[in-house]
Design a protein around this motif. Structure first.
Motif, short mmCIF file in Angstrom:
data_model
loop_
_atom_site.label_atom_id
_atom_site.label_comp_id
_atom_site.label_asym_id
_atom_site.label_seq_id
_atom_site.Cartn_x
_atom_site.Cartn_y
_atom_site.Cartn_z
N PHE A 149 0.84 -1.20 0.00
CA PHE A 149 0.00 0.00 0.00
C PHE A 149 0.87 1.25 0.00
O PHE A 149 0.68 2.16 -0.82
N PHE A 150 1.84 1.30 0.90
CA PHE A 150 2.74 2.46 0.96
C PHE A 150 3.63 2.53 -0.28
O PHE A 150 3.91 3.61 -0.80
N TYR A 151 4.07 1.37 -0.74
CA TYR A 151 4.97 1.33 -1.89
C TYR A 151 4.30 1.90 -3.14
O TYR A 151 4.87 2.74 -3.85
N HIS A 152 3.09 1.45 -3.43
CA HIS A 152 2.42 1.90 -4.65
C HIS A 152 1.98 3.36 -4.57
O HIS A 152 1.76 4.00 -5.60
N ARG A 153 1.85 3.89 -3.38
CA ARG A 153 1.56 5.32 -3.23
C ARG A 153 2.80 6.17 -3.40
O ARG A 153 2.70 7.38 -3.59
N ALA A 154 3.98 5.54 -3.35
CA ALA A 154 5.23 6.30 -3.36
C ALA A 154 5.95 6.27 -4.70
O ALA A 154 6.70 7.19 -5.01
N ILE A 155 5.76 5.23 -5.50
CA ILE A 155 6.58 5.07 -6.70
C ILE A 155 6.12 6.01 -7.82
O ILE A 155 4.96 6.43 -7.87
N ASP A 156 7.06 6.33 -8.72
CA ASP A 156 6.74 7.17 -9.88
C ASP A 156 6.40 6.28 -11.07
O ASP A 156 6.36 5.05 -10.97
N ASP A 157 6.17 6.91 -12.22
CA ASP A 157 5.76 6.16 -13.41
C ASP A 157 6.83 5.17 -13.88
O ASP A 157 6.52 4.07 -14.33
N HIS A 158 8.08 5.59 -13.77
CA HIS A 158 9.18 4.72 -14.22
C HIS A 158 9.23 3.44 -13.39
O HIS A 158 9.31 2.33 -13.94
N GLU A 159 9.17 3.59 -12.08
CA GLU A 159 9.25 2.40 -11.23
C GLU A 159 7.97 1.57 -11.31
O GLU A 159 8.02 0.34 -11.22
N GLN A 160 6.85 2.22 -11.50
CA GLN A 160 5.60 1.48 -11.66
C GLN A 160 5.65 0.59 -12.90
O GLN A 160 5.21 -0.56 -12.87
N ARG A 161 6.19 1.13 -13.98
CA ARG A 161 6.32 0.33 -15.20
C ARG A 161 7.23 -0.86 -14.96
O ARG A 161 6.93 -1.99 -15.37
N ALA A 162 8.37 -0.63 -14.28
CA ALA A 162 9.28 -1.73 -13.98
C ALA A 162 8.60 -2.78 -13.12
O ALA A 162 8.75 -3.99 -13.34
N TRP A 163 7.82 -2.33 -12.13
CA TRP A 163 7.15 -3.25 -11.22
C TRP A 163 6.09 -4.08 -11.94
O TRP A 163 5.97 -5.29 -11.72
N LEU A 164 5.32 -3.44 -12.82
CA LEU A 164 4.26 -4.16 -13.52
C LEU A 164 4.83 -5.21 -14.47
O LEU A 164 4.33 -6.35 -14.52
N TRP A 165 5.86 -4.86 -15.22
CA TRP A 165 6.46 -5.83 -16.11
C TRP A 165 7.15 -6.96 -15.33
O TRP A 165 7.12 -8.12 -15.74
N ALA A 166 7.77 -6.61 -14.21
CA ALA A 166 8.40 -7.63 -13.38
C ALA A 166 7.36 -8.59 -12.80
O ALA A 166 7.58 -9.80 -12.74
N GLY A 167 6.22 -8.03 -12.38
CA GLY A 167 5.16 -8.89 -11.88
C GLY A 167 4.64 -9.84 -12.94
O GLY A 167 4.36 -11.01 -12.67
N LEU A 168 4.51 -9.34 -14.17
CA LEU A 168 4.05 -10.19 -15.27
C LEU A 168 5.07 -11.29 -15.56
O LEU A 168 4.71 -12.45 -15.78
N ALA A 169 6.36 -10.93 -15.55
CA ALA A 169 7.41 -11.92 -15.80
C ALA A 169 7.41 -12.99 -14.70
O ALA A 169 7.57 -14.19 -14.97
N GLY A 170 7.23 -12.56 -13.45
CA GLY A 170 7.16 -13.52 -12.36
C GLY A 170 5.96 -14.45 -12.49
O GLY A 170 6.05 -15.64 -12.19
N TRP A 171 4.84 -13.91 -12.94
CA TRP A 171 3.65 -14.73 -13.16
C TRP A 171 3.90 -15.76 -14.25
O TRP A 171 3.54 -16.93 -14.10
N TYR A 172 4.54 -15.35 -15.34
CA TYR A 172 4.86 -16.29 -16.41
C TYR A 172 5.79 -17.40 -15.89
O TYR A 172 5.66 -18.57 -16.28
#
Length: 216
Positions: A149-172
């Motif tokens: 909750f705190f993390y997603h309120r703090a990150i910027d667009d660049h880190e959010q993009r990295a996090w979303l793609w990393a989450g997708l890669a981990g899911w795969y």
């Protein structure tokens, strides 16, 4: 297109963030090490036929060390913390919370290990006490939810993009091998699927992709 924040911190603030996160992580690791050292020493005494140390002694000493260390830590970094923006404070809080939860679970895990089993043996055996299983599960679910909750309120667009793609890669990394392993096991070709092994593979892939996209 993802963009970074327009106002980047100067070198001093960068060093301040590294120091704050680094020292907090070091304190958590040292606390876990103290608990593990007491547990290992007590197990060694028991193996030699002596009287082991009280179970509560290691956690008590580690807790005292952790409290004293974080008191000095807070005093030393108070000025830097006040200079941070609200976003950076939330980011630091999220990282500290997640590190603290990991340290608590890891230390608790080392304390409840049977003296005749190592950590890898214990993870593959029915060696967990009900108290540890329930407590660690609650800490993981509640703590991770709060940290995210705190993390997603703090990150910027660049880190959010990295996090979303990393989450997708981990899911795969999980969704591809899991059904195949399960099917092979049902046919008697492969051993029973190990959910923690699949989780760790997913976590490693997630971390590598995240770090590459964030720092490239």
């Amino acid at each position: 297109m993802a963009t970074r924040e327009t106002t980047m911190p100067d070198d001093a603030r960068d060093r301040g963030m590294v120091s704050i996160i680094g020292w907090a992580t070091a304190i958590v690791i040292a606390t876990g090490f103290i608990i593990g050292a007491f547990a290992g020493y007590s197990d060694a005494i028991a193996i030699r036929g002596g009287t082991p140390l009280p179970v509560w002694l290691g956690p008590l000493v580690a807790l005292a060390f952790c409290g004293a260390a974080f008191t000095l830590y807070a005093r030393h970094h108070r000025a830097t913390w006040r200079q941070w923006s609200a976003r950076k404070r939330r980011y630091g809080l999220a990282i500290a919370l997640l590190a603290l939860i990991g340290g608590i679970v890891g230390a608790w895990f080392s304390v409840q290990l049977p003296h005749d089993q190592g950590p890898f043996e214990a993870m593959r055996a029915d060696a967990f006490s009900p108290a540890f299983a329930i407590g660690a599960s609650i800490l993981w679910v509640v703590g991770l939810a709060a940290g995210m909750f705190f993390y997603h309120r703090a990150i910027d667009d660049h880190e959010q993009r990295a996090w979303l793609w990393a989450g997708l890669a981990g899911w795969y990394a999980f969704v591809f091998p899991a059904p195949a392993w399960w099917a092979l096991h049902r046919a008697g070709i492969a051993p029973e699927p190990d959910v923690m092994l699949l989780f760790l593979v997913s976590l490693v892939v997630n971390s590598l992709v995240y770090l590459w996209l964030k720092f490239r």
